[in-house]
Design an enzyme around this catalytic site. Structure first.
Site, PDB file in Angstrom:
ATOM      1  N   CYS A   1       0.775  -1.223  -0.161  1.00 60.02           N
ATOM      2  CA  CYS A   1      -0.015   0.152   0.033  1.00 60.02           C
ATOM      3  C   CYS A   1       0.856   1.129   0.095  1.00 60.02           C
ATOM      4  O   CYS A   1       0.542   2.453  -0.326  1.00 60.02           O
ATOM      5  CB  CYS A   1      -0.826  -0.158   1.316  1.00 60.02           C
ATOM      6  SG  CYS A   1      -2.139  -1.476   1.225  1.00 60.02           S
TER       7      CYS A   1
ATOM      8  N   HIS B   1      -3.369   7.368   2.231  1.00 66.10           N
ATOM      9  CA  HIS B   1      -4.005   6.339   1.876  1.00 66.10           C
ATOM     10  C   HIS B   1      -5.373   5.827   2.322  1.00 66.10           C
ATOM     11  O   HIS B   1      -5.536   6.136   3.530  1.00 66.10           O
ATOM     12  CB  HIS B   1      -2.773   5.252   2.180  1.00 66.10           C
ATOM     13  CG  HIS B   1      -3.214   3.841   1.860  1.00 66.10           C
ATOM     14  ND1 HIS B   1      -3.557   3.386   0.741  1.00 66.10           N
ATOM     15  CD2 HIS B   1      -3.212   2.815   3.150  1.00 66.10           C
ATOM     16  CE1 HIS B   1      -3.953   1.990   0.994  1.00 66.10           C
ATOM     17  NE2 HIS B   1      -3.532   1.705   2.107  1.00 66.10           N
TER      18      HIS B   1
ATOM     19  N   ASN C   1      -9.929   0.068  -0.080  1.00 63.74           N
ATOM     20  CA  ASN C   1      -8.444   0.143  -0.107  1.00 63.74           C
ATOM     21  C   ASN C   1      -8.031  -0.307  -1.410  1.00 63.74           C
ATOM     22  O   ASN C   1      -7.968  -1.655  -1.787  1.00 63.74           O
ATOM     23  CB  ASN C   1      -7.814  -0.751   0.989  1.00 63.74           C
ATOM     24  CG  ASN C   1      -6.351  -0.697   1.231  1.00 63.74           C
ATOM     25  OD1 ASN C   1      -5.781  -0.194   0.155  1.00 63.74           O
ATOM     26  ND2 ASN C   1      -5.964  -1.042   2.318  1.00 63.74           N
TER      27      ASN C   1
END
Length: 325
Positions: free
Chosen positions: A114, A252, A282
């Site tokens: 990520c 994020h 996500n």
């Protein structure tokens, strides 16, 4: 002659298929209310048909190039941040180069889960500062739907597929000690001792479905809050800036509670924090560029604004950047 990196192009691509929380609740022991309360996620996009990591990346790249007013002849380098490529090699970046018809420069992938886009931003910025490239196409593209255990409600509800892209372009600066535009700095960290908190137990590919994301959610959450706060403070201190200097937080998009917590720590009102997790879930390395693309295109983020981006992912790896658009 000294150069800085300016962000001049933005693009994004989401798969056509939308999977709602209600749809997930029909196949796994969960509910719309349970997912929303714990994550803030309402839905996610999932690839179908002929959509791939590469096709999403190509579409995002085309948008970014069009926004920047550049052609294939202007691109010197392509970097794709992904941990869900279609093949081990050729790299996704090489496939993107081929499909777009870019004939010069170089292309490669990086993998930092990520945090991949932030790590890629540092690599691209260094190429420009060192004079090795003038225009760099940086893409985050992920298809986590390939590596999810769709019977595990702890993980399958969290992720979605998508791609986001930016173009970094070299601009001459007269005084590096007082740089006030472009990427002001990127600050990166990794601590491999936490590697077993978030990992994939195999090698993903377009045809392989036997490896899955494994996560100790509470521990990852705890580290995310602490480490992201620290790395943002590191960025501000390094540039002699204060919380009140920040115009936008583009975080994020992992969990709405983490995002809201970061906004409060930076003393930013909720309307100064870009949120897409509710609609995208996500999307790993794609989440920050997708959020940037949305906020720039709808007019919230304007030229001259000071942006903070941050992300944490498997590794554990984390980082932040200060950008004057």
């Amino acid at each position: 002659m000294a150069y800085c990196s300016r962000l001049i192009g933005f693009g994004g691509c989401l798969p056509e298929r939308i999977v709602t929380n209600q749809e997930l609740s029909e196949t796994v022991d969960t509910s719309d209310e349970w997912i929303r309360e714990r994550t803030g996620i309402h839905q996610r996009h999932i690839i179908s048909g002929n959509e791939t990591c590469t096709s999403l990346a190509v579409n995002a790249a085309k948008q970014a190039m069009e926004y920047a007013g550049l052609t294939v002849d202007d691109i010197d380098a392509i970097i794709v941040a992904t941990c869900t490529p279609d093949q081990v090699f050729p790299t996704t970046a090489a496939r993107v180069q081929q499909i777009l018809g870019i004939k010069k420069g170089f292309a490669f992938d990086i993998s930092s889960a990520c945090a991949g886009f932030v790590f890629g931003l540092s690599v691209a910025d260094n190429f420009i500062r060192n004079g090795q490239a003038k225009n760099v196409l940086l893409i985050g593209s992920e298809v986590y739907s390939r590596i999810l255990d769709w019977s595990d409600r702890r993980t399958c509800v969290l992720f979605g597929d998508g791609a986001g892209a930016v173009i970094l372009s070299a601009e001459e600066i007269q005084n590096t000690a007082k740089q006030d535009k472009g990427i002001l700095g990127v600050y990166l960290h990794t601590d491999g001792s936490y590697g077993d908190l978030l990992y994939v137990d195999g090698i993903p590919s377009r045809t392989e479905d036997s490896c899955f994301v494994r996560m100790h959610g509470q521990e990852v959450f705890r580290h995310a809050v602490t480490k992201l706060s620290e790395v943002v403070e590191e960025a501000l201190k390094a540039n002699n800036l204060q919380h009140e200097d920040i115009d936008w937080l583009v975080p994020h998009q992992a969990n709405l509670r983490i995002i809201a917590g970061m906004g409060k720590k930076l003393h930013l009102s909720s309307d100064r924090v870009i949120v897409t997790v509710d609609r995208h879930a996500n999307t790993s390395a794609a989440s920050v560029p997708l959020a940037l693309n949305e906020a720039v295109r709808d007019g919230r983020i304007q030229k001259g604004d000071l942006i903070v981006i941050e992300a944490l992912g498997g590794g554990l790896s984390w980082g932040s950047s200060l950008i004057r658009l």
